[in-house]
Design an enzyme around this catalytic site. Structure first.
Site, PDB file in Angstrom:
ATOM      1  N   CYS A 128       0.821  -1.232   0.000  1.00 49.02           N
ATOM      2  CA  CYS A 128       0.000   0.000   0.000  1.00 49.02           C
ATOM      3  C   CYS A 128       0.851   1.276   0.000  1.00 49.02           C
ATOM      4  O   CYS A 128       0.331   2.370  -0.220  1.00 49.02           O
ATOM      5  CB  CYS A 128      -0.944  -0.006   1.192  1.00 49.02           C
ATOM      6  SG  CYS A 128      -1.948  -1.483   1.247  1.00 49.02           S
ATOM      7  N   HIS A 270      -2.998   7.000   3.062  1.00 46.64           N
ATOM      8  CA  HIS A 270      -3.476   5.743   2.491  1.00 46.64           C
ATOM      9  C   HIS A 270      -4.804   5.397   3.170  1.00 46.64           C
ATOM     10  O   HIS A 270      -4.931   5.460   4.393  1.00 46.64           O
ATOM     11  CB  HIS A 270      -2.443   4.642   2.739  1.00 46.64           C
ATOM     12  CG  HIS A 270      -2.977   3.273   2.467  1.00 46.64           C
ATOM     13  ND1 HIS A 270      -3.654   2.972   1.313  1.00 46.64           N
ATOM     14  CD2 HIS A 270      -2.966   2.129   3.221  1.00 46.64           C
ATOM     15  CE1 HIS A 270      -4.034   1.704   1.357  1.00 46.64           C
ATOM     16  NE2 HIS A 270      -3.633   1.184   2.498  1.00 46.64           N
ATOM     17  N   ASN A 300     -10.204  -0.122   0.901  1.00 46.06           N
ATOM     18  CA  ASN A 300      -8.742  -0.066   0.779  1.00 46.06           C
ATOM     19  C   ASN A 300      -8.329  -0.574  -0.603  1.00 46.06           C
ATOM     20  O   ASN A 300      -8.444  -1.773  -0.871  1.00 46.06           O
ATOM     21  CB  ASN A 300      -8.127  -0.923   1.899  1.00 46.06           C
ATOM     22  CG  ASN A 300      -6.610  -0.936   1.879  1.00 46.06           C
ATOM     23  OD1 ASN A 300      -5.987  -0.483   0.914  1.00 46.06           O
ATOM     24  ND2 ASN A 300      -6.004  -1.465   2.921  1.00 46.06           N
TER      25      ASN A 300
HETATM   26  N1  COA Z   1     -17.954  -8.221  10.730  1.00 43.53           N
HETATM   27  C1  COA Z   1     -18.355  -8.506  11.981  1.00 43.53           C
HETATM   28  N2  COA Z   1     -17.516  -8.877  12.933  1.00 43.53           N
HETATM   29  C2  COA Z   1     -16.212  -8.970  12.622  1.00 43.53           C
HETATM   30  C3  COA Z   1     -15.724  -8.690  11.336  1.00 43.53           C
HETATM   31  C4  COA Z   1     -16.663  -8.317  10.367  1.00 43.53           C
HETATM   32  N3  COA Z   1     -16.305  -8.021   9.113  1.00 43.53           N
HETATM   33  N4  COA Z   1     -14.392  -8.865  11.345  1.00 43.53           N
HETATM   34  C5  COA Z   1     -14.042  -9.233  12.579  1.00 43.53           C
HETATM   35  N5  COA Z   1     -15.159  -9.305  13.353  1.00 43.53           N
HETATM   36  C6  COA Z   1     -15.261  -9.674  14.770  1.00 43.53           C
HETATM   37  C7  COA Z   1     -14.136 -10.563  15.234  1.00 43.53           C
HETATM   38  O1  COA Z   1     -14.414 -11.917  14.904  1.00 43.53           O
HETATM   39  C8  COA Z   1     -14.181 -10.318  16.722  1.00 43.53           C
HETATM   40  O2  COA Z   1     -15.206 -11.077  17.289  1.00 43.53           O
HETATM   41  P1  COA Z   1     -15.006 -11.788  18.719  1.00 43.53           P
HETATM   42  O3  COA Z   1     -14.753 -10.650  19.681  1.00 43.53           O
HETATM   43  O4  COA Z   1     -16.281 -12.501  18.907  1.00 43.53           O
HETATM   44  O5  COA Z   1     -13.820 -12.666  18.553  1.00 43.53           O
HETATM   45  C9  COA Z   1     -14.586  -8.845  16.824  1.00 43.53           C
HETATM   46  O6  COA Z   1     -15.170  -8.515  15.555  1.00 43.53           O
HETATM   47  C10 COA Z   1     -13.440  -7.907  17.114  1.00 43.53           C
HETATM   48  O7  COA Z   1     -12.383  -8.294  16.265  1.00 43.53           O
HETATM   49  P2  COA Z   1     -11.047  -7.487  16.213  1.00 43.53           P
HETATM   50  O8  COA Z   1     -10.150  -8.125  15.207  1.00 43.53           O
HETATM   51  O9  COA Z   1     -10.517  -7.258  17.602  1.00 43.53           O
HETATM   52  O10 COA Z   1     -11.605  -6.101  15.658  1.00 43.53           O
HETATM   53  P3  COA Z   1     -10.828  -4.764  15.521  1.00 43.53           P
HETATM   54  O11 COA Z   1     -11.516  -3.731  16.324  1.00 43.53           O
HETATM   55  O12 COA Z   1      -9.347  -4.934  15.702  1.00 43.53           O
HETATM   56  O13 COA Z   1     -11.065  -4.432  13.971  1.00 43.53           O
HETATM   57  C11 COA Z   1      -9.938  -4.534  11.860  1.00 43.53           C
HETATM   58  C12 COA Z   1     -10.614  -5.327  12.991  1.00 43.53           C
HETATM   59  C13 COA Z   1      -9.456  -5.523  10.812  1.00 43.53           C
HETATM   60  C14 COA Z   1     -10.953  -3.589  11.257  1.00 43.53           C
HETATM   61  C15 COA Z   1      -8.741  -3.730  12.459  1.00 43.53           C
HETATM   62  O14 COA Z   1      -7.918  -4.570  13.226  1.00 43.53           O
HETATM   63  C16 COA Z   1      -7.931  -3.080  11.379  1.00 43.53           C
HETATM   64  O15 COA Z   1      -8.393  -2.197  10.701  1.00 43.53           O
HETATM   65  N6  COA Z   1      -6.644  -3.462  11.232  1.00 43.53           N
HETATM   66  C17 COA Z   1      -5.808  -2.928  10.198  1.00 43.53           C
HETATM   67  C18 COA Z   1      -6.189  -3.534   8.885  1.00 43.53           C
HETATM   68  C19 COA Z   1      -5.624  -2.810   7.711  1.00 43.53           C
HETATM   69  O16 COA Z   1      -5.753  -1.633   7.598  1.00 43.53           O
HETATM   70  N7  COA Z   1      -4.986  -3.563   6.806  1.00 43.53           N
HETATM   71  C20 COA Z   1      -4.456  -3.058   5.611  1.00 43.53           C
HETATM   72  C21 COA Z   1      -3.226  -2.238   5.873  1.00 43.53           C
HETATM   73  S1  COA Z   1      -2.631  -1.515   4.420  1.00 43.53           S
END
Ligand code: COA
Length: 343
Positions: A128, A270, A300
């Site tokens: 990215c 980004h 993204n």
């Molecule tokens: N819909 C509903 N629930 C979801 C989900 C979705 N699409 N994706 C994950 N969950 C759930 C998980 O299973 C978890 O459930 P649990 O508590 O029962 O286990 C809960 O939501 C929380 O998950 P978690 O991973 O802690 O959420 P988060 O607040 O960290 O958000 C992301 C997840 C992926 C949005 C976040 O970590 C993120 O944005 N990370 C960076 C990703 C990124 O930008 N990548 C590209 C970089 S260039």
């Protein structure tokens, strides 16, 4: 001497998929996706569209702009783009979702279709952060040779083809698209790309990766493959890395450039997650209106997100000649960095 951006372009596939449409297929909801990421929609390429197709369209729009054409007529656009393509000395295409792995580069396919007969062409792999790396690479290539005057930098992705659409932790986050910029070496002073920071932290290489299909874990003869080559991610690790990367890059760009953030017309981050951007922004005490956000529409798009945003800002007149612009990006590798540009 200056390396100036003299044209921008973008292209996204027409198919627009809402969070509700995803929620009809997997266990997620519009409310969860919006509250955790700021994403509302993503554009998804059809079966016959590959990375080079989107890159080509974005490139044509950027090239046509340099020839003075910004309208909607495809024939006029193509005529202007073909003329401008002949002036390009180098094409750099940043992507994580190339038409083919290894050879040929997606840049070569675009070079051929553009008719950019005198241009060298190569792909760049920095996930990215690819467009930021691409601008600096192109600027360097223009600077070191008196023969090169113009370069085309493209960020293009059809990442939807590399997503496990049953993994709600990743599939809701990504979309397809391409953005492009034409760089020209000019005699201006104090203009164009003033400063670029490029960083990597390869110790985080497993936080965001496409494991299968390369030489580390190649597909084997006779093996039954039931998923595409897909993105695997440790969301929390990437989240924490990204907030720190935005914070330190903006701080360093400002300090090195001896500038006050108040003088920056727009910061173009980004577009990975609105929460990541806002968390870094609050730590930096920068008002929300300084950060351009279009993640609601596109999700993204990896290396395409920054050039798509720059083109939207440029065409709508939200950034003008002489404005001070910052880009900041982060992604797989792990990589991060930013550019400081006088538009
Ligand atoms: N819909 C509903 N629930 C979801 C989900 C979705 N699409 N994706 C994950 N969950 C759930 C998980 O299973 C978890 O459930 P649990 O508590 O029962 O286990 C809960 O939501 C929380 O998950 P978690 O991973 O802690 O959420 P988060 O607040 O960290 O958000 C992301 C997840 C992926 C949005 C976040 O970590 C993120 O944005 N990370 C960076 C990703 C990124 O930008 N990548 C590209 C970089 S260039």
């Amino acid at each position: 001497m200056a390396i100036e951006i003299i044209g921008t372009g973008r292209a996204v596939p027409p198919k627009r998929v809402s969070n509700d449409e995803l929620a009809a297929k997997i266990d997620t909801s519009d409310e969860w996706i919006r509250s955790h990421t700021g994403i509302g929609y993503r554009h998804i390429a059809d079966e016959s569209t590959a990375c080079s197709d989107l890159g080509l369209e974005a490139a044509k729009n950027a090239l046509a702009m340099t020839a003075g054409y910004c309208g909607d007529d495809p024939e006029e656009r193509n005529r202007a783009a073909s003329e401008a393509a002949l002036t390009i000395d180098m094409i750099i295409l940043a992507t994580v979702s190339p038409d083919f792995y290894g050879v040929p580069s997606t840049a070569c396919i675009v070079q051929d279709k553009l008719g950019a007969k005198k241009a060298g062409a190569m792909d760049l792999s920095a996930a990215c952060t690819g467009f930021i790396y691409g601008l600096e690479t192109a600027a360097g290539l223009l600077t070191v040779s008196s023969r090169r005057k113009r370069a085309l930098v493209i960020g293009a992705e059809t990442i939807s083809k590399m997503i496990n659409w049953e993994d709600r932790g990743t599939c809701v986050l990504f979309g397809d698209g391409a953005g492009a910029a034409v760089l020209e070496k000019t005699g201006a002073e104090n203009r164009g790309i003033l400063q670029t920071l490029l960083f990597a932290d390869g110790s985080g290489n497993e936080s965001l990766l496409m494991r299968r299909g390369g030489t580390r874990y190649p597909f084997k003869k006779g093996e039954v493959i039931d998923t595409s080559i897909c993105v695997e991610m440790n969301g929390q690790e990437v989240y924490n890395f990204a907030v720190g990367a935005i914070f330190s890059t903006i701080k360093m760009l400002a300090e090195n450039g001896n500038i006050n953030i108040d003088d920056v017309a727009m910061i173009v981050p980004h577009q990975a997650n609105a929460r990541i951007i806002n968390a870094a922004r609050r730590r930096l005490h920068i008002p929300a209106e300084k950060f351009y956000l279009n993640i609601e529409e596109y999700a993204n798009t990896s290396s395409a997100s920054i050039p798509i945003a720059l083109d939207e800002l440029n065409r709508s007149g939200q950034i003008k000649k002489g404005d001070l612009i910052m880009t900041v990006g982060f992604g797989g590798g792990l990589t991060y960095g930013g550019n400081l540009i006088i538009w």
